[in-house]
Motif scaffolding. Structure first.
Motif, PDB file in Angstrom:
ATOM      1  N   MET A   1       0.796  -1.228   0.000  1.00 51.15           N
ATOM      2  CA  MET A   1       0.000   0.000   0.000  1.00 51.15           C
ATOM      3  C   MET A   1       0.830   1.281   0.000  1.00 51.15           C
ATOM      4  O   MET A   1       0.292   2.361  -0.202  1.00 51.15           O
ATOM      5  CB  MET A   1      -0.933   0.004   1.218  1.00 51.15           C
ATOM      6  N   THR A   2       2.135   1.166   0.219  1.00 53.87           N
ATOM      7  CA  THR A   2       2.947   2.376   0.281  1.00 53.87           C
ATOM      8  C   THR A   2       4.404   2.045   0.001  1.00 53.87           C
ATOM      9  O   THR A   2       4.770   0.884  -0.187  1.00 53.87           O
ATOM     10  CB  THR A   2       2.809   3.048   1.666  1.00 53.87           C
ATOM     11  N   SER A   3       5.267   3.082   0.001  1.00 55.73           N
ATOM     12  CA  SER A   3       6.689   2.886  -0.265  1.00 55.73           C
ATOM     13  C   SER A   3       7.429   2.539   1.031  1.00 55.73           C
ATOM     14  O   SER A   3       6.923   2.792   2.131  1.00 55.73           O
ATOM     15  CB  SER A   3       7.292   4.161  -0.858  1.00 55.73           C
ATOM     16  N   PRO A   4       8.637   1.975   0.917  1.00 55.04           N
ATOM     17  CA  PRO A   4       9.379   1.581   2.118  1.00 55.04           C
ATOM     18  C   PRO A   4       9.609   2.721   3.110  1.00 55.04           C
ATOM     19  O   PRO A   4       9.444   2.536   4.315  1.00 55.04           O
ATOM     20  CB  PRO A   4      10.707   1.063   1.551  1.00 55.04           C
TER      21      PRO A   4
ATOM     22  N   ALA B   1      -0.513  14.028  -0.671  1.00 62.50           N
ATOM     23  CA  ALA B   1      -1.509  13.012  -1.022  1.00 62.50           C
ATOM     24  C   ALA B   1      -0.878  11.630  -1.106  1.00 62.50           C
ATOM     25  O   ALA B   1      -1.458  10.623  -0.656  1.00 62.50           O
ATOM     26  CB  ALA B   1      -2.180  13.368  -2.340  1.00 62.50           C
ATOM     27  N   ALA B   2       0.331  11.562  -1.661  1.00 68.02           N
ATOM     28  CA  ALA B   2       1.031  10.277  -1.772  1.00 68.02           C
ATOM     29  C   ALA B   2       1.419   9.754  -0.393  1.00 68.02           C
ATOM     30  O   ALA B   2       1.328   8.547  -0.123  1.00 68.02           O
ATOM     31  CB  ALA B   2       2.277  10.435  -2.646  1.00 68.02           C
ATOM     32  N   LEU B   3       1.851  10.653   0.482  1.00 72.02           N
ATOM     33  CA  LEU B   3       2.232  10.251   1.834  1.00 72.02           C
ATOM     34  C   LEU B   3       1.026   9.755   2.628  1.00 72.02           C
ATOM     35  O   LEU B   3       1.130   8.820   3.423  1.00 72.02           O
ATOM     36  CB  LEU B   3       2.890  11.424   2.573  1.00 72.02           C
ATOM     37  N   ALA B   4      -0.107  10.398   2.403  1.00 71.86           N
ATOM     38  CA  ALA B   4      -1.299  10.077   3.199  1.00 71.86           C
ATOM     39  C   ALA B   4      -2.165   8.982   2.579  1.00 71.86           C
ATOM     40  O   ALA B   4      -3.133   8.535   3.214  1.00 71.86           O
ATOM     41  CB  ALA B   4      -2.140  11.343   3.385  1.00 71.86           C
ATOM     42  N   ALA B   5      -1.827   8.522   1.381  1.00 79.42           N
ATOM     43  CA  ALA B   5      -2.672   7.564   0.662  1.00 79.42           C
ATOM     44  C   ALA B   5      -3.010   6.305   1.460  1.00 79.42           C
ATOM     45  O   ALA B   5      -4.162   5.851   1.451  1.00 79.42           O
ATOM     46  CB  ALA B   5      -2.014   7.194  -0.662  1.00 79.42           C
TER      47      ALA B   5
ATOM     48  N   LEU C   1      -3.114   5.866   4.726  1.00 73.77           N
ATOM     49  CA  LEU C   1      -3.578   6.116   6.092  1.00 73.77           C
ATOM     50  C   LEU C   1      -5.031   5.718   6.357  1.00 73.77           C
ATOM     51  O   LEU C   1      -5.357   5.313   7.476  1.00 73.77           O
ATOM     52  CB  LEU C   1      -3.354   7.590   6.462  1.00 73.77           C
ATOM     53  N   PRO C   2      -5.953   5.813   5.390  1.00 74.82           N
ATOM     54  CA  PRO C   2      -7.337   5.407   5.691  1.00 74.82           C
ATOM     55  C   PRO C   2      -7.536   3.893   5.796  1.00 74.82           C
ATOM     56  O   PRO C   2      -8.594   3.442   6.226  1.00 74.82           O
ATOM     57  CB  PRO C   2      -8.132   5.965   4.494  1.00 74.82           C
ATOM     58  N   SER C   3      -6.540   3.102   5.433  1.00 78.05           N
ATOM     59  CA  SER C   3      -6.701   1.648   5.385  1.00 78.05           C
ATOM     60  C   SER C   3      -6.526   1.008   6.766  1.00 78.05           C
ATOM     61  O   SER C   3      -5.452   1.124   7.376  1.00 78.05           O
ATOM     62  CB  SER C   3      -5.687   1.041   4.424  1.00 78.05           C
ATOM     63  N   PRO C   4      -7.542   0.289   7.276  1.00 82.74           N
ATOM     64  CA  PRO C   4      -7.407  -0.442   8.546  1.00 82.74           C
ATOM     65  C   PRO C   4      -6.311  -1.510   8.485  1.00 82.74           C
ATOM     66  O   PRO C   4      -5.609  -1.744   9.474  1.00 82.74           O
ATOM     67  CB  PRO C   4      -8.785  -1.080   8.742  1.00 82.74           C
ATOM     68  N   ALA C   5      -6.167  -2.158   7.317  1.00 83.28           N
ATOM     69  CA  ALA C   5      -5.138  -3.187   7.168  1.00 83.28           C
ATOM     70  C   ALA C   5      -3.751  -2.584   7.316  1.00 83.28           C
ATOM     71  O   ALA C   5      -2.849  -3.188   7.927  1.00 83.28           O
ATOM     72  CB  ALA C   5      -5.277  -3.878   5.811  1.00 83.28           C
TER      73      ALA C   5
END
Length: 311
Positions: free
Chosen positions: A31-34, A222-226, A228-232
């Motif tokens: 879901m995101t970068s390292p 927006a990329a940094l916060a992308a 954050l809404p995911s519970p997983a």
């Protein structure tokens, strides 16, 4: 229970916790970068440590203490270690990186002898029979460490992949950083509590990784916060931050108050056992008889060293 026994169990528990971190990291990295993950992980862990401070059950006092080696410890782990590991793994095969990281106990044992004088040298043994007892303990720990590395090699077998010199050098940097962290933490244990050492580590880690993540994303909030809404994502982060960072590093830093750097680091290869078993039973990864042999060797060497008399 003797403090050395408690410290041994703490080290084993800390490195075992790390074994599951690969699983949760893999989930979060979908879901995101390292570096965004590292930023959120260490910011969350640092927040947890500050909440612990508010309970007044723990405290920090750095006045009139050798802060420079403390900052150096925080620089090599987590900052340099995680940067070298992340890019080193990206440039090499998983098998090769697993074997390289498995060399951390060997480097830690050597550094412990060189810088902390934790074990006698072979030259000293040749000079006097009075230290023969220490020699056998040193030899046993060294052989246990080598057996553990062999176990890691077998457990991560499956082809070493294409060799990459930059990847090798970065992984070598991770090995050196991992070993230096243990030696530095052990050397300043008399001045700083396990909580103080862990607190400074996470303060530096959260600051540096957040800065790198911001530069990497070029200020794209927006990329940094992308994720954050995911519970997983937060489920993975909470394990990585609270369990695999706060709890594990507190346990390891505590263990280094009472046992040698080399003895503590031998348990790091047990991380490989846990990560492989987690992949098999939780992710459905393939498993081979040679990996079973590797796990058996690691387990035998880890527990063999743990039963030796502490110097």
């Amino acid at each position: 229970m003797k403090r050395s026994t408690l410290a041994t169990l703490a080290s084993l528990a800390g490195y075992s916790i790390f074994g599951f971190s690969f699983l949760f990291s893999k989930l979060a990295l979908d879901m995101t970068s390292p570096f965004v993950l590292l930023s959120v992980r260490f910011l969350t862990a640092f927040l947890v440590l500050n909440l612990l401070l508010l309970t007044k059950r723990v405290s920090i006092s750095l006045k009139n203490k050798p802060v420079l080696p403390l900052l150096l410890m925080g620089l090599v782990q987590p900052v340099i270690y995680f940067i070298c590991e992340a890019y080193g793994i990206a440039m090499t095969s998983s098998s090769f990186s697993g074997v390289m990281i498995g060399l951390v106990p060997v480097a830690g044992l050597i550094f412990g002898v060189l810088f902390l004088k934790e074990k006698c040298t072979l030259f000293q043994v040749a000079c006097t029979l009075e230290v023969m007892d220490e020699y056998y303990e040193y030899l046993g720990e060294f052989l246990g460490t080598l057996c553990s590395v062999v176990g890691v090699t077998l457990t991560t077998s499956g082809g070493m992949g294409t060799f990459s010199l930059p990847g090798f050098l970065l992984l070598l940097g991770a090995v050196t950083s991992g070993a230096l962290f243990t030696v530095l933490s052990r050397s300043i244990a008399g001045h700083f509590s396990a909580f103080e050492r862990t607190y400074v580590m996470f303060a530096l880690g959260s600051a540096v990784f957040t800065a790198i993540a911001a530069v990497e994303s070029r200020g794209n909030v927006a990329a940094l916060a992308a994720p954050l809404p995911s519970p997983a994502f937060w489920g993975a982060v909470l394990y990585l931050a609270v369990v695999s960072s706060v709890c594990a590093f507190l346990l390891i830093n505590f263990s280094l108050n009472h046992i040698s750097a080399g003895r503590s680091l031998i348990f790091s290869n047990f991380t490989t056992v846990i990560s492989v078993l987690a992949g098999i039973f939780l992710m459905g990864d393939a498993f081979s008889p040679i990996q079973l042999l590797g796990i058996a060797i690691i387990t035998a060497s880890v527990f063999g060293v743990s039963y030796q008399k502490e110097a």
